[in-house]
Write an enzyme that holds these catalytic residues in place. Sequence first.
Site, PDB file in Angstrom:
ATOM      1  N   GLY A  66       0.827  -1.203   0.000  1.00  0.00           N
ATOM      2  CA  GLY A  66       0.000   0.000   0.000  1.00  0.00           C
ATOM      3  C   GLY A  66       0.856   1.245   0.000  1.00  0.00           C
ATOM      4  O   GLY A  66       2.008   1.221   0.475  1.00  0.00           O
TER       5      GLY A  66
ATOM      6  N   GLN B  43       2.709   9.998   1.402  1.00  0.00           N
ATOM      7  CA  GLN B  43       4.029   9.377   1.555  1.00  0.00           C
ATOM      8  C   GLN B  43       5.010   9.778   0.449  1.00  0.00           C
ATOM      9  O   GLN B  43       6.199   9.528   0.560  1.00  0.00           O
ATOM     10  CB  GLN B  43       3.914   7.841   1.576  1.00  0.00           C
TER      11      GLN B  43
ATOM     12  N   HIS C 226      -4.574   1.324   7.567  1.00  0.00           N
ATOM     13  CA  HIS C 226      -3.215   1.870   7.629  1.00  0.00           C
ATOM     14  C   HIS C 226      -3.062   3.051   6.654  1.00  0.00           C
ATOM     15  O   HIS C 226      -2.575   4.118   7.028  1.00  0.00           O
ATOM     16  CB  HIS C 226      -2.212   0.753   7.303  1.00  0.00           C
ATOM     17  N   GLU C 227      -3.516   2.859   5.409  1.00  0.00           N
ATOM     18  CA  GLU C 227      -3.371   3.916   4.399  1.00  0.00           C
ATOM     19  C   GLU C 227      -4.306   5.088   4.683  1.00  0.00           C
ATOM     20  O   GLU C 227      -3.950   6.247   4.459  1.00  0.00           O
ATOM     21  CB  GLU C 227      -3.614   3.363   2.991  1.00  0.00           C
TER      22      GLU C 227
END
Length: 167
Positions: free
Chosen positions: A46, A51, A135-136
Amino acid sequence: MAIRTILHYPDPRLREKGLPIESVDERIRTLIDDMAETMYAAPGVGLAATQIGEAVSLFVIDVADEEEPSELRVFINPEIVSKQGKSCSREGCLSFPGISEEVERAAQVTVRALGRDGKPFEITADGLLGVAIQHEYDHLQGKLMIDHLGVIKRRIVHRQSLKRDLE
Ligand code: NI
């Protein structure tokens, strides 16, 4: 397509929130292609736009096993609409190279988003996909894996991350 540089903790840009995407145009589709290429090259399961220093609400996931065909999933302007249960699993993050820690998440999550075609969809997921979505999604809120850890573990991971960048 281009492989983009993945930001590493504690880069302050990882704390930026992903702003809503107003229209899924060519620029966004190019960004999606770059993110997919960057994620596969890493390799990772992912990657969130924040990021790579793009503060927009977008992430990509592919949790297919190595021997299975790739299955890229694109989430634009995602919203988590419900969560159920709890489950703990070991997670890594491309912004924390070499580190993996146990993180508690919801066992099942339902998310609404737009796909690469700009059309809305809803998916309910558990297991690795459910974890990856949470998480993402966190990344787009400026929230990182380390924020889920207890005080002592958080300090250890923080120090490991600082040391890594000196090496
Ligand atoms: Ni991550």
